[in-house]
Design an enzyme around this catalytic site. Structure first.
Site, short mmCIF file in Angstrom:
data_model
loop_
_atom_site.label_atom_id
_atom_site.label_comp_id
_atom_site.label_asym_id
_atom_site.label_seq_id
_atom_site.Cartn_x
_atom_site.Cartn_y
_atom_site.Cartn_z
CE LYS A 21 32.01 25.21 32.82
NZ LYS A 21 32.66 24.43 33.86
CB SER A 115 32.68 31.94 31.20
OG SER A 115 33.79 31.72 32.04
CG ASP A 148 35.30 27.52 31.73
OD1 ASP A 148 35.98 26.65 31.15
OD2 ASP A 148 34.97 27.47 32.92
O1 C5P Z 1 40.74 31.18 32.74
P1 C5P Z 1 40.05 31.43 34.03
O2 C5P Z 1 40.21 32.85 34.49
O3 C5P Z 1 38.65 30.96 34.07
O4 C5P Z 1 40.83 30.52 35.10
C1 C5P Z 1 40.78 30.80 36.46
C2 C5P Z 1 41.91 30.06 37.15
O5 C5P Z 1 41.66 28.66 37.11
C3 C5P Z 1 43.27 30.23 36.53
O6 C5P Z 1 43.91 31.39 37.02
C4 C5P Z 1 43.99 28.96 36.98
O7 C5P Z 1 44.40 29.09 38.32
C5 C5P Z 1 42.86 27.94 36.97
N1 C5P Z 1 42.83 27.18 35.70
C6 C5P Z 1 43.83 26.26 35.45
N2 C5P Z 1 43.82 25.55 34.28
C7 C5P Z 1 42.83 25.74 33.37
C8 C5P Z 1 41.80 26.65 33.61
C9 C5P Z 1 41.83 27.36 34.80
O8 C5P Z 1 44.72 26.08 36.27
N3 C5P Z 1 42.88 25.04 32.24
#
Ligand code: C5P
Length: 285
Positions: A21, A115, A148
């Protein structure tokens, strides 16, 4: 196909593709107590895919091929392995699976390749194990794996709020041509969000971060509905770009090169470091 869905099945092998994406717009608020940031984002799936081949097995094992595959962890930290385990736990399945990832999306590039692997794995294992979960159940499981992952299941174009995991499909017409400048070294998503907080002097909010102030993205939504690449180029936006450039100053070069080449718009993809340039045509891209 621009969502994780259509599974190709033989008796003991299932093959599923899921798209990478680009965030056409990414607006980021102050961090919540759990460190996550409230987002208002517009995702669009691109025709660059991850493929997962799930084969019946006694244990849970993983292999990967394709550009950057050597950077992909093959242990329990891999999002595809976590997806298979989450589904097995949820559905009470004791079977194993061998997962083979064919990487097409840049690794650690801000295009949600990991993702996409997780989303494709959920769909593939659901088919292989005959667990037959409802779409809503798969989406809830997806949200536990990463912000994601629900979008990689849904695909197409969608507005994301919450952590980016609460999705509303959006209409988009026509085809847009992108050129992606892929970097040798990835950027860590938490590091980019951390640099964003440092730039803005933000601390996690004990009471929970307020939702990001929504810009209704009227121009962006209109450009998508009209299939108008010039208007879309002008509406691209990413709040994380200054933070990513602070961590990786080398990014200013592909950003500048794309602008000089007459891109209709240039934007960092997600938390980077991939730079996405919107072109006038495939030749221009
Ligand atoms: O959810 P995911 O594992 O992809 O997110 C990785 C990191 O990115 C999270 O641990 C956080 O530090 C950051 N993040 C965030 N806010 C979001 C998505 C991700 O701070 N909305």
């Amino acid at each position: 196909m621009s969502s994780a869905g259509a599974a190709q099945v033989t008796t003991d092998r299932v093959r599923v593709r899921a798209p990478g994406k680009v965030n056409l717009s990414l607006r980021v608020g102050r961090p919540r107590a759990d460190g996550y940031h409230p987002l208002s984002t517009v995702f669009q799936a691109v025709s660059v895919y991850e493929e997962v081949v799930a084969t019946a097995a006694d244990d849970l094992t993983l292999t990967a091929q394709g550009p950057g595959a050597e950077q992909v962890p093959l242990d329990d930290t891999n999002l595809a392995v976590r997806a298979a385990r989450a589904l097995a736990r949820y559905a009470g399945v004791e079977d194993g699976v061998h997962l083979h990832l064919v990487k097409g999306v840049p690794v650690a590039g801000g295009m949600a390749g990991g993702s996409a692997d997780a989303a494709a794995t959920l769909v593939a294992c659901d088919e292989l194990w005959g667990t037959g979960l409802a779409r809503e159940e798969l989406t809830s499981l997806a949200a536990t794996l990463g912000a994601d992952v629900p979008f990689a299941l849904l695909g197409h174009t969608a507005v994301g709020t919450g952590r980016g995991d609460l999705l509303t499909p959006a209409m988009s017409r026509g085809e847009f041509c992108w050129a992606f400048a892929v970097q040798d070294e990835g950027l860590s998503t938490p590091a980019v969000f951390g640099a964003f907080d440092a730039l803005h002097g933000y601390q996690p909010q004990p009471s929970g971060g307020a939702p990001v102030e929504r810009d209704d993205e009227v121009d962006l939504m209109h450009a998508l509905r009209a299939g108008d690449p010039v208007a879309l180029g002008a509406a691209l936006h990413n709040d994380l770009e200054p933070a990513a450039v602070t961590l990786a100053p080398r990014l200013s070069r592909p950003l500048a090169v794309a602008r000089e080449a007459g891109a209709l718009g240039v934007v960092l993809s997600g938390s980077g470091p991939t730079v996405a340039a919107l072109a006038r045509s495939p030749q221009h891209a």
